[in-house]
Design an enzyme around this catalytic site. Structure first.
Site, PDB file in Angstrom:
ATOM      1  N   CYS B  83       3.646   9.614   7.850  1.00  0.00           N
ATOM      2  CA  CYS B  83       3.049   8.489   8.508  1.00  0.00           C
ATOM      3  C   CYS B  83       2.024   9.306   9.844  1.00  0.00           C
ATOM      4  CB  CYS B  83       4.373   7.802   9.610  1.00  0.00           C
ATOM      5  SG  CYS B  83       5.155   7.139   7.839  1.00  0.00           S
ATOM      6  N   HIS B 325       2.897  -1.649  10.877  1.00  0.00           N
ATOM      7  CA  HIS B 325       2.794   0.172  10.272  1.00  0.00           C
ATOM      8  C   HIS B 325       2.326   0.640   9.530  1.00  0.00           C
ATOM      9  CE1 HIS B 325       3.776   4.681  10.230  1.00  0.00           C
ATOM     10  NE2 HIS B 325       4.901   4.075   9.864  1.00  0.00           N
TER      11      HIS B 325
END
Lengths: 141, 373
Positions: B83, B325
């Site tokens: 991420c 996200h």
């Protein structure tokens, strides 16, 4: 889209660590119960995942036994259990889980010797785990 | 040598079934180029941030894919760091600029996730862990352990976790038309939503998202363009149980120390921040790791943000929680969003905080509005 199964050479490599973990005692430092999981675990509706501190002060994150509730402070022992759903095409995948242990060991140094002379919590006999370990070890030779 | 953000572009975030990975990337690139009023041929190189296009899309050559979207096919490469891929691609691009090899580069972050079931995405994202993945852990499960430890040690409550989600949904409704969710939620909604891994409920978790963001960085002088004044990159053990700090992320603390030092600012100077709230506990821990509040006080810090006693803008965009996200895009989107706000005069010094996995990688950027540069 590829999802790599762990029932593969990687799985065999992981099994090298089992012998050092089976029968190891520790204390639950924190625990969660996982209700939403990955593709290969969908048959397990909910299972505990705990941060454990062993008597030798090392720590590890380990899953609990499906259906068993763990809480912080519980004494646990590492046991060998089926990890994921299996089907006819793959071997049944076993691995290390933690089970509640009613009493901590009297002398942690003796854990290795005791492993060979008593039944593990949760009903898996040493004969079974011993054989599986032997087979895993032989496969590496 | 100073690096300016000459332009930025962000796609809509959400379940964008009619758009492919390539569509999303190209849209963000086009928006950034238009925003910078730049001829595409002036882009010397492209840095692409992405975590799992091989698994989500069967595409493993992203540098070439997005270089092809520019007429002169500039050199391009991909950066992967779970991420934190976006933040790491920014660092790689900045280093290339600071070395003098290039003077203008484009950084693209892109991820296409919603073509797959929740179970498949959970499995793919668990690739950001290693030993713990073998032990049936999931990312919500690992963050839930951090939350449990934080609650045990500091008395943080489920309502304080929920306050992060409530605040970030409110911010998305108020400020960000490109966000995935435009719906206010209450703390009751959060604590009564489906349990994922206790204490984390569904509404404590950031969603699965498609999206892309791009920024154009340059060492050339650009009038009134935001400037990068501080950068930090921290790492910690990939295995959570091997770490000394279990109620925060050492990688973030290291990255923040570097970035504050380079920028010659402190946490109190920051009034605008985009934080990596992949789960609500992650934002509470970030307040502490970044020095916005003392250790253990993240829960009361968010309460002050919600009741207005604290005027700092934390996740003005809605954060990962409400903006969405798309994992490889998030770090670039944070910079693009902050750059846009600084140009509009919202805030003077801004911070972005991009985390990979369970805090094994952390990248911090500090920006200023460029008017004083």
């Amino acid at each position: 889209m590829i999802v790599f199964r762990t029932t593969s050479p990687k799985y065999v490599r992981q099994s090298k660590d089992w012998k050092s973990l089976i029968g190891k005692h520790g204390t639950v430092l924190a625990v969660t119960h996982i209700s939403a999981q990955g593709l290969e675990l969908t048959s397990q509706s909910s299972y505990p995942l705990a941060l454990v501190e062993f008597t030798d002060k090392t720590k590890q994150v380990l899953p609990g036994i499906h259906g068993e509730t763990l809480t912080t402070g519980d004494q646990i022992t590492c046991v060998l259990r089926k990890m994921r759903a299996s089907n006819n095409e793959f071997i049944i995948e076993y691995g290390i889980k933690i089970a509640k242990s009613p009493t901590p060991p009297e002398n942690p140094d003796l854990q290795g010797n005791r492993r060979n002379s008593r039944q593990l919590p949760g009903g898996v006999s040493h004969g079974a785990t011993g054989n599986l370990n032997s087979r895993a070890q032989k496969s590496h030779k | 040598m100073k690096i300016s953000i000459a332009g930025q572009g962000v796609t809509r975030f959400g379940e964008l079934w009619d758009k492919s990975l390539e569509d999303l990337g190209k849209e963000a690139i086009e928006k950034a180029i238009n925003n910078a009023h730049l001829e595409p041929k002036h882009i010397n190189a492209v840095f692409v941030a992405n975590m799992a296009a091989e698994q989500f899309d069967g595409q493993a050559h992203l540098g070439a894919l997005f270089s092809s979207s520019l007429p002169h096919h500039p050199p391009a490469l991909r950066v992967e760091g779970a991420c934190a891929s976006g933040g790491l691609a920014m660092l790689a691009a900045e280093d290339a600029l600071l070395s003098g090899r290039y003077n203008t580069v484009l950084v693209l972050g892109v991820e296409k996730m919603t073509d797959h079931s929740n179970e498949v995405v959970t499995e793919v994202l668990s690739g950001a862990a290693d030993r713990e993945r073998e032990m049936l852990s999931t990312f919500p499960g690992l963050y839930a352990l951090v939350a449990q430890l934080h609650m045990q040690r500091y008395g943080t409550t489920p309502e304080q976790l929920a306050a992060v989600a409530v605040k970030n949904h409110h911010n998305a409704v108020l400020h960000n038309p490109l966000a995935q969710f435009h719906k206010e939620i209450t703390a009751n909604d959060v604590v009564n939503s489906l349990m994922v891994a206790n204490p984390l409920h569904l509404l404590d978790c950031s969603p699965i998202t498609d999206g892309a963001a791009a920024v154009i960085l340059t060492t050339k002088k650009v009038r009134n363009a935001p400037v990068i004044i501080g950068r930090g990159h921290g790492q910690d053990s990939l295995t959570f149980a091997d770490r000394k700090l279990l109620t925060g992320f050492e990688a973030t603390r290291r990255a923040a120390t570097q970035a504050y030092k380079e920028a010659r600012v402190t946490a109190t100077d920051i009034n605008l921040a985009e934080l990596h709230d992949c789960f609500t506990i992650a934002e509470i821990v970030a307040y502490e790791d970044l020095g916005f509040c003392p250790e253990g006080k993240g829960g009361s810090f968010v309460e002050k943000l919600v009741d207005g006693a604290n005027k700092k803008h934390m996740n003005h965009s809605g954060g990962l929680k409400a903006c969405g996200h798309p994992v490889g895009a998030t770090g670039v989107k944070q910079i693009a969003y902050l750059s846009s706000l600084l140009r509009q005069g919202v805030g003077h010094i801004a911070l972005s905080h991009n985390v990979g996995g369970l805090g094994a990688t952390s990248v911090i950027h500090i920006l200023t509005d460029g008017r004083s540069q």
